[in-house]
Design an enzyme around this catalytic site. Structure first.
Site, short mmCIF file in Angstrom:
data_model
loop_
_atom_site.label_atom_id
_atom_site.label_comp_id
_atom_site.label_asym_id
_atom_site.label_seq_id
_atom_site.Cartn_x
_atom_site.Cartn_y
_atom_site.Cartn_z
N ASP A 1 0.88 -1.16 0.00
CA ASP A 1 0.00 0.00 0.00
C ASP A 1 0.92 1.22 0.00
OD1 ASP A 1 -2.35 1.63 0.43
OD2 ASP A 1 -1.65 1.85 2.50
N ASP B 1 -1.35 -0.98 6.18
CA ASP B 1 -1.41 -0.37 7.50
C ASP B 1 -2.33 -1.12 8.47
OD1 ASP B 1 -3.95 0.24 6.62
OD2 ASP B 1 -3.60 2.39 6.41
N ASP C 1 -6.61 -1.93 4.62
CA ASP C 1 -6.06 -3.01 3.80
C ASP C 1 -6.30 -4.40 4.39
OD1 ASP C 1 -4.92 -1.24 1.85
OD2 ASP C 1 -3.41 -0.73 3.33
#
Length: 616
Positions: free
Chosen positions: A311, A509, A513
């Site tokens: 991410d 995180d 996600d």
């Protein structure tokens, strides 16, 4: 009687060694064979007691253990009056068990050190406004706790007064002190190097971040990998097979000593212990470096990863964006900013926080009819005005007119690596804000390390615009990057790569996600010890330290290699001993037991090397 024998097992080992020494002295110095034989008989009888008891307990649960093989071998040697072999074998087995226990305890030292860091007492504020020392079990959520210089922080909480420097090595693996003041977050198990702080307890006991870390590490070291489960199944059939082979050897050769030697050589001790000791040492090393590896299964998958998906925000970037440029198109600049700030107060998105920090207002307007459009922005009403705040996709969805000048401004900001936040009042664009996140320090070097560790595909996914994502991807030299992705699209992307037979790790995180973290072969959370990160991922990099990722990957690869080395050592020793029995007269029962115990120590010491593993 059993408890007494097991309690004094080490003493029995010493007595056995002493009696064997006295026997040799009687034979070589006194030339008294009766005295020598008598010492060996006593040594055999005393030495076999703890082994025979363990064998009996194993047979009660229908398990043919190593103790069963050794007991049969010793009794048979004793029956054929080979007292020297029976005495030496029992001593070597007991002494080997002592050394195994001692060295295995060293592999668990890192985990033991963690548990010893857990605070036992706290200075709690009482109703009469005094701080008194109480046991940690007496502290509850909401209590006020005083922490003085040199003391352990006993709870997770928020500093309400005072300031100081805290050593957070137990949480993050980094020993550099972190400054704490009012409103700072502190964690149980960390140490206040200097200063005095008062803390409001948010979590206590096993619910603290440190408590969960200990729980996870302990669970991880007790979990079994696929290799361990295979070896357990293998040993279940292998040990009885050795017993059967020894019986047939005796049946066809009538050589009882050869059959006994086969029993001793066939003990699979090094094979059984080699894989677990590698896993425990690897998990312990990770814990000391602020890396939580949640189980042996994770090590197996992580060591084979060929695709790592990141991410962007909060992972390769710091996760605290700042406003780089604001462009106004309306004449009422102050009122437009007030509208924007009032609506952004309704959101907890990092971009919203960045915008609020750039607009120093104390008073805001009441916002009505707030609607969050997932992945795009917010729709709301202020007084009689209809407001939209969001990205370019939101403008398209609502059919907002975007002039050529505005498109040029948006493209320029995106090329500079900005995320775009557009404010629309009554269908007219009034403000465009460029918000930029900073790439974490040394991420580029860490990416290069991952490439050197044979990771083929390095992919970045983000909900941010494609221009910003491409800019970051180009700077970090990633394999590919994709922007404008919603959480469900990221999860679908991960699923597609898995279906393409790639071993996928996803680094995020731990909040938005979580679907991708759960789907990937290895979910890696940049967690700072948050609940979501700990619960949804397979690996947690404490304190969101990206630099721990190459160490974690290298550590799992080293652990997997170490497991294979131990299996090869164990099998090679058995193979060589069998060759020795077949083609030479060198390998006797006592020699076989000596080599057997030595092989166990070799695999343990080989596993212990992982405790000192360091990327550098």
């Amino acid at each position: 009687m059993q408890k007494i024998i097991f309690k004094n097992k080490n003493i029995i080992t010493v007595i056995s060694a002493t009696l064997i020494s006295l026997s040799f002295m009687g034979h070589w110095i006194l030339k008294d064979n009766f005295y020598s034989e008598f010492m060996l008989i006593i040594a055999s009888v005393i030495g076999v007691l703890p082994i025979a008891i363990q064998a009996y307990q194993a047979l009660k649960v229908k398990v043919v253990s190593i103790d069963v093989l050794v007991t049969i071998a010793v009794v048979a040697a004793f029956a054929i009056r080979n007292f020297e072999e029976s005495a030496i074998v029992t001593f070597l087995f007991l002494f080997g068990s002592y050394l195994e226990k001692r060295t295995l305890n060293k592999t668990r030292k890192a985990i033991k050190e963690l548990t010893e860091m857990a605070p036992e007492t706290a200075l709690k504020l009482t109703e009469d406004n005094k701080y008194i020392e109480v046991g940690i079990e007496e502290v509850t959520v909401g209590d006020m706790i005083l922490v003085k210089t040199g003391a352990k922080v006993p709870v997770d909480g928020i500093v309400i007064s005072g300031e100081g420097s805290v050593n957070e090595a137990s949480i993050t693996g980094e020993s550099l002190p972190v400054s704490k003041s009012v409103d700072s977050k502190v964690y149980a198990g960390t140490i206040l190097d200097n200063g005095t702080i008062a803390v409001n307890a948010d979590r206590v006991g096993v619910d603290t971040t440190f408590g969960k870390i200990i729980e996870l590490v302990v669970e991880a070291q007790d979990s079994k990998s696929e290799a361990e489960r295979f070896i357990d199944r293998f040993s279940k059939y292998y040990t009885p097979l050795v017993l059967l082979v020894a019986f047939f050897v005796w049946l066809f050769t009538r050589n009882i000593e050869l059959a006994i030697t086969i029993l001793v050589l066939g003990c699979p001790g090094a094979l059984v212990i080699g894989v677990p000791v590698s896993n425990v040492a690897g998990i312990g090393n990770g814990a000391r470096h602020g890396i939580l590896l949640k189980g042996s299964e994770v090590i197996g998958y992580f060591s084979k990863v060929d695709t790592i998906i990141f991410d962007k925000t909060g992972t390769v970037t710091i996760g605290k964006p700042v406003v780089s440029e604001t462009i106004y198109y309306g004449e009422k600049k102050e009122s437009d900013l007030l509208y924007l700030a009032s609506i952004e107060r309704e959101s907890d998105h990092p971009l919203a926080n960045a915008i609020l920090e750039s607009i120093p207002l104390k008073n805001y307007i009441k916002v009505d009819k707030t609607e969050v459009i997932k992945g795009k922005g917010i729709s709301a009403a202020i007084n009689d005005d209809q407001i939209l705040v969001g990205n370019y996709s939101l403008m398209k969805e609502y059919g907002i007119n975007v002039t050529e000048e505005m498109i040029d401004d948006i493209e320029r900001l995106e090329l500079q690596g900005n995320s775009i936040v557009i404010t629309v009042i009554n269908n007219d664009i009034k403000i465009i804000v460029g918000v930029k996140d900073q790439i974490r320090d040394k991420v580029k070097e860490d990416i290069e390390l991952l490439k050197r560790l044979k990771v083929k595909n390095l992919v970045m996914l983000s909900g941010d615009n494609q221009g910003t994502v491409d800019l970051v991807s180009k700077e970090l030299d990633l394999t590919e990057s994709h922007g404008n992705m919603l959480p469900e699209e990221k999860a679908e992307f991960v699923e597609n790569r898995i279906e393409n037979d790639e071993i996928v790790a996803f680094v995020g995180d731990g909040v938005n996600d979580s679907p991708s973290l759960a789907l990937a072969h290895v979910g890696i959370a940049m967690g700072s010890g948050t609940d979501v990160a700990i619960e949804t991922s397979d690996v947690v990099l404490m304190n969101s330290n990206f630099s721990k990722l190459p160490h974690a990957l290298a550590l799992t690869k080293a652990t997997a290699r170490n497991m294979k080395q131990n299996i090869v050592i164990a099998l090679a020793v058995v193979f060589i001993l069998v060759l020795g029995v077949m083609f030479s007269n060198i390998v006797s029962m006592s020699v076989g037991m000596l080599v057997h115990e030595a092989s166990i120590l070799v695999v343990i010491l080989n596993g212990m090397r992982l405790l000192r593993f360091n990327m550098k």
